[in-house]
Design a protein around this motif. Structure first.
Motif, short mmCIF file in Angstrom:
data_model
loop_
_atom_site.label_atom_id
_atom_site.label_comp_id
_atom_site.label_asym_id
_atom_site.label_seq_id
_atom_site.Cartn_x
_atom_site.Cartn_y
_atom_site.Cartn_z
N THR A 18 -48.35 -10.36 -29.05
CA THR A 18 -47.19 -10.65 -28.21
C THR A 18 -47.52 -10.41 -26.74
O THR A 18 -47.21 -11.24 -25.88
N LEU A 19 -48.18 -9.31 -26.45
CA LEU A 19 -48.56 -9.00 -25.07
C LEU A 19 -49.56 -10.03 -24.55
O LEU A 19 -49.40 -10.55 -23.44
N ARG B 240 -50.01 -13.09 -25.53
CA ARG B 240 -49.32 -14.38 -25.37
C ARG B 240 -48.59 -14.42 -24.02
O ARG B 240 -48.62 -15.42 -23.30
N ASP B 241 -47.96 -13.31 -23.67
CA ASP B 241 -47.24 -13.24 -22.39
C ASP B 241 -48.17 -13.21 -21.19
O ASP B 241 -47.86 -13.77 -20.14
N PHE C 118 -51.60 -20.46 -28.76
CA PHE C 118 -50.85 -19.69 -29.72
C PHE C 118 -50.13 -20.52 -30.78
O PHE C 118 -49.48 -19.98 -31.66
N ASN D 59 -49.21 -7.20 -34.12
CA ASN D 59 -48.09 -7.98 -33.62
C ASN D 59 -47.83 -7.70 -32.14
O ASN D 59 -47.64 -8.62 -31.34
N GLN D 60 -47.83 -6.43 -31.76
CA GLN D 60 -47.61 -6.06 -30.37
C GLN D 60 -48.74 -6.56 -29.48
O GLN D 60 -48.52 -7.01 -28.36
N THR E 70 -55.99 -19.18 -31.78
CA THR E 70 -55.54 -17.85 -31.35
C THR E 70 -56.57 -16.79 -31.70
O THR E 70 -56.95 -15.96 -30.87
#
Length: 149
Positions: free
Chosen positions: A59-60, A62-63, A94, A55-56, A100
């Motif tokens: 998330t990173l 994606r940013d 995403f 998950n982390q 993804t």
């Protein structure tokens, strides 16, 4: 002497990821994105995120995706006059699980994630096409979502 216009592409490595069939086209090579290697601090953040879990990591990535996306052939109009902006392409990536998974897997398995080649130097830069379909399928983990690749 380092000359940006001549040496930047050999210094900053890139990977081309072909995604045509995942966005509704007939062949993978009909749509692509080119991502550059992460800057050093972001690479360290990615390493830390990967130790914390999927998950982390996602998330990173994606940013960071809009800032590492250096080329693509996604357009807003049928005449291919206006390219989608990097944030729109990242958002599209995403929105689809299969897209993804392919982008993240091929990016994280790119040569620049290995620090050096066997001779002790940097691995060769690659804006070459992504791995063959067989390699992509074998490197893509199966998911519990029932999504087909």
């Amino acid at each position: 002497m380092f000359i940006k216009t001549r040496h930047y592409d050999t210094c900053i490595q890139k990977v081309r990821i072909e995604v045509g069939t995942l966005v509704g086209l007939e062949a993978d090579d009909e749509a692509y994105i080119v991502l550059k290697e992460l800057p050093t601090l972001e690479m360290l953040r990615l390493k830390e995120a990967s130790e914390q879990g999927e998950n982390q990591t996602l998330t990173l990535l994606r940013d960071l995706l809009p800032s590492i996306l250096v080329d693509h052939n996604f357009y807003e109009d049928a005449d291919a006059k206006k390219k989608m902006d990097n944030r729109e392409v990242a958002s599209l990536v995403f929105e689809s699980l299969d897209l993804t998974v392919k982008v993240v897997n091929e990016y994280t398995h790119a040569a620049f994630f290995s620090r050096a080649d066997a001779s002790g130097g940097r691995s060769h830069p690659s804006a070459a096409r992504s791995s063959t379909e067989e390699e992509a399928q074998s490197s893509t983990p199966s998911t519990d979502t029932g999504s087909s690749t």
